[in-house]
Scaffold this motif. Structure first.
Motif, mmCIF file in Angstrom:
data_model
loop_
_atom_site.group_PDB
_atom_site.id
_atom_site.type_symbol
_atom_site.label_atom_id
_atom_site.label_comp_id
_atom_site.label_asym_id
_atom_site.label_seq_id
_atom_site.Cartn_x
_atom_site.Cartn_y
_atom_site.Cartn_z
ATOM 1 N N TYR A 13 -10.578 9.859 9.257
ATOM 2 C CA TYR A 13 -11.241 9.788 10.553
ATOM 3 C C TYR A 13 -12.479 10.673 10.545
ATOM 4 N N GLN A 49 -12.872 9.809 17.991
ATOM 5 C CA GLN A 49 -12.717 9.688 16.537
ATOM 6 C C GLN A 49 -12.994 8.254 16.081
ATOM 7 N N TYR A 51 -12.177 5.539 12.828
ATOM 8 C CA TYR A 51 -11.364 5.230 11.653
ATOM 9 C C TYR A 51 -12.225 4.628 10.542
ATOM 10 N N GLU A 53 -11.812 3.219 6.405
ATOM 11 C CA GLU A 53 -10.955 2.969 5.243
ATOM 12 C C GLU A 53 -11.830 2.599 4.061
ATOM 13 N N THR A 75 -13.634 -5.513 15.103
ATOM 14 C CA THR A 75 -13.207 -4.324 14.364
ATOM 15 C C THR A 75 -13.513 -4.561 12.885
ATOM 16 N N GLY A 76 -13.086 -3.638 12.059
ATOM 17 C CA GLY A 76 -13.239 -3.796 10.617
ATOM 18 C C GLY A 76 -12.532 -5.019 10.058
ATOM 19 N N ALA A 77 -11.626 -5.608 10.848
ATOM 20 C CA ALA A 77 -10.938 -6.835 10.414
ATOM 21 C C ALA A 77 -11.936 -7.947 10.091
ATOM 22 N N SER A 103 -15.250 0.531 8.667
ATOM 23 C CA SER A 103 -14.878 1.381 9.801
ATOM 24 C C SER A 103 -14.538 0.522 11.024
ATOM 25 N N ASP A 104 -13.769 1.106 11.929
ATOM 26 C CA ASP A 104 -13.587 0.538 13.271
ATOM 27 C C ASP A 104 -14.367 1.445 14.217
ATOM 28 N N GLY A 109 -9.901 -0.889 17.681
ATOM 29 C CA GLY A 109 -8.985 -0.996 16.547
ATOM 30 C C GLY A 109 -8.240 0.292 16.282
ATOM 31 N N ARG A 110 -8.240 0.699 15.023
ATOM 32 C CA ARG A 110 -7.476 1.874 14.618
ATOM 33 C C ARG A 110 -8.152 3.185 14.999
ATOM 34 N N SER A 112 -8.398 4.006 17.959
ATOM 35 C CA SER A 112 -7.720 4.309 19.218
ATOM 36 C C SER A 112 -8.708 4.303 20.392
ATOM 37 N N TRP A 113 -8.205 4.496 21.580
ATOM 38 C CA TRP A 113 -9.040 4.561 22.784
ATOM 39 C C TRP A 113 -8.372 5.528 23.748
ATOM 40 N N ASN B 11 -6.482 -10.232 5.073
ATOM 41 C CA ASN B 11 -5.742 -10.006 6.302
ATOM 42 C C ASN B 11 -5.540 -11.314 7.051
ATOM 43 N N TYR B 51 -1.800 -8.044 13.737
ATOM 44 C CA TYR B 51 -2.675 -7.933 12.563
ATOM 45 C C TYR B 51 -1.873 -7.539 11.327
ATOM 46 N N GLY B 109 -3.858 -0.868 17.524
ATOM 47 C CA GLY B 109 -4.835 -0.952 16.446
ATOM 48 C C GLY B 109 -5.577 -2.276 16.435
ATOM 49 N N ARG B 110 -5.635 -2.877 15.270
ATOM 50 C CA ARG B 110 -6.402 -4.112 15.108
ATOM 51 C C ARG B 110 -5.708 -5.341 15.662
ATOM 52 N N GLU B 164 -6.017 16.460 12.854
ATOM 53 C CA GLU B 164 -6.541 15.340 12.056
ATOM 54 C C GLU B 164 -5.544 14.183 12.090
ATOM 55 N N VAL B 170 -2.303 6.031 18.967
ATOM 56 C CA VAL B 170 -2.895 5.040 19.878
ATOM 57 C C VAL B 170 -2.027 4.899 21.125
#
Lengths: 324, 324
Positions: A13, A49, A51, A53, A75-77, A103-104, A109-110, A112-113, B11, B51, B109-110, B164, B170
């Motif tokens: 993150y 934050q 995310y 990967e 999202t990154g998807a 990234s999201d 996405g990952r 969060s919100w 995915n 997802y 998440g996604r 971290e 979430v």
């Protein structure tokens, strides 16, 4: 298809800061089994934050890692696969020899919100299937009756998988861009050896300011149907003049009456940006896919049926610009 | 560390159904730049999708793909790395030779989330840092002042990276478990050749019903500090009697007064389940890590400092149960 020799897969993150909520009333919630539980929302949280990967190759061929930044509502998807089950651009660019960071964006996405309006300033927006159909330039007519949806003639989008695609749409906030920008800036700042940013649509809104914040770390900018630039009246773009840039556009922009924002970007915002960068002597290219004889691309270039062809064109551009 | 030879990354989404909203008032929202935009929430949406992302190896050694299901308040990010930057279990089990499928549960998440109360039944729950600290059995005392947090003596969790770690938390709904269950069931149903489920905490709440729904497709169940079982009074578990099962527990369960749910699961719910499975003659194992001389594990086994040691123990169990 060949094997991808991977050295490392992981995630982390960027950003995030502590927020403390106090004095809020408890809020009962109802569980699946019908029982009610007490929920005390007061306490410490993280917010802001992002995310990220990554997949690092055993023997990357590209000079710099490739950062893939998705567009609005996504999202990154986006980069993981196509709705009809072909390989996504993450895989294709790994196969071309790039280490890839997906990234999201903040609040998606990952990443969060956070609670609103206590932490985020406003409520989110939920994008309907109709709005996506027009925003992503899939066709002139959306109908609730699936059999009556009309796509543009010779569209490359696999429209029979539209509902499958739509599953990756997430709620979005329009009020938290400053937090997302800060996270993107700090992501770029981590790459001491430099990086290349591939940004789609709203992603480009963040990519240009991030490049302006850290021009020494950005070695290439690939702007896929970008939505906005910083205001040319108040922005000095000269820090970007050494950075190879590609601005890439699909089809149907002239005929799409629905997708007002693409038209504004294509006819007004980006020609102005392109002119400024040219005047600065920047190594920038503007590619209209239809002018290259590649027809039918929508806003979702990385999911269109010819996504591998478009990826190859970008890869060739990167090679020609010394990024491999 | 060696190279992971990957055949394919990708995915997809499982489940999802169309929801149409009508008659809702428009809802203005404020943008980053202070302007107000109209938002019409009426129209078509998807809801209930899940997802799933996968990494398939060029030459898997395991007999079946490994499905990793995260716990409550978390996403698939759980398996991607540890908060202090070591390799996550996704990587470790890829290195052991498993094709790995990581999912984000419905509403996390996604997988996106849907409007409430219009589509989802209730509002979500936001879990504070204090609640996570106790739920995940990190220590006897949480304080807002970071320097005054107290972790259990000889904890294996890298507590200096707690904030971290917390970034991956979430919002969660407690009212939508039936939709998540349906998605997990249909995910399992896709694996005609069988699969092994590794489920953490709340993930086990979904894993056992999914195995009961498709016992022929589940070839192994790894339950990491599982939270609940279906009600033994009303459930016939005999369909699971051929499936190798591992129930794994960390440390501090006896001393943790805060983490009530682990105690209920450890002392009541799972002993009962274990007894039933034993009576059915099932190949089930119950492992207390402290009884094996492995001390200090929290609820977040896959992030603890000895996560590689715990992974190896699981991998050895899989080998012994004919899953490799």
């Amino acid at each position: 298809m060949g094997i991808i020799s991977v050295k490392e897969l992981g995630n982390f993150y960027v950003n995030g800061h502590e927020v403390i909520l106090r004095g809020l009333p408890h809020k009962a919630f109802i569980c699946q089994d019908g029982t009610t539980q007490d929920f005390d929302p007061n306490g410490q949280y993280e917010a802001g934050q992002m995310y990220v990967e990554y997949v690092k190759l055993a023997q990357p061929k590209a000079k710099y890692p490739l950062l893939m930044w998705h567009g609005g509502g996504l999202t990154g998807a986006t980069w993981g696969s196509t709705p009809d089950g072909r390989e996504g651009w993450r895989s294709l660019f790994l196969r071309y020899g790039h280490d890839v960071y997906v990234s999201d964006s903040v609040e998606r996405g990952r990443s969060s919100w956070a609670m609103y309006p206590e932490i985020y300033r406003t409520h989110p927006e939920f994008t309907t299937k109709a709005a996506c159909w027009s925003n992503f330039r899939l066709g002139p007519l959306f109908a609730e009756d699936h059999s009556k949806r009309v796509s543009y003639e010779r569209t490359q989008f696999p429209v029979e998988y539209y509902d499958e695609f739509y599953k990756q749409i997430v709620p979005r906030w329009r009020s938290m861009d400053d937090w997302a920008q800060d996270a993107y800036n700090n992501l770029v700042d981590r790459f001491d050896g430099g990086c290349v940013i591939m940004a789609h649509s709203q992603g480009a809104n963040f990519a240009l300011p991030a490049a302006l914040a850290h021009p020494d770390k950005v070695k290439g900018l690939i702007l896929l149907e970008p939505a906005r630039t910083p205001d040319p009246q108040t922005t000095d773009f000269s820090a970007l003049k050494e950075i190879p840039q590609l601005v890439l556009w699909g089809d149907f922009i002239r005929v799409s009456e629905l997708c007002v924002w693409t038209k504004a970007a294509y006819f007004k915002i980006y020609p102005e940006y392109f002119r400024i960068m040219k005047e600065l002597g920047a190594p920038i290219n503007w590619i209209d896919l239809p002018k290259r004889g590649i027809f039918g691309n929508t806003h979702l270039l990385m999911m269109d049926r010819n996504s591998a062809q478009v990826a190859e064109l970008i890869q060739n551009w990167m090679g020609g610009r010394g990024l491999m």
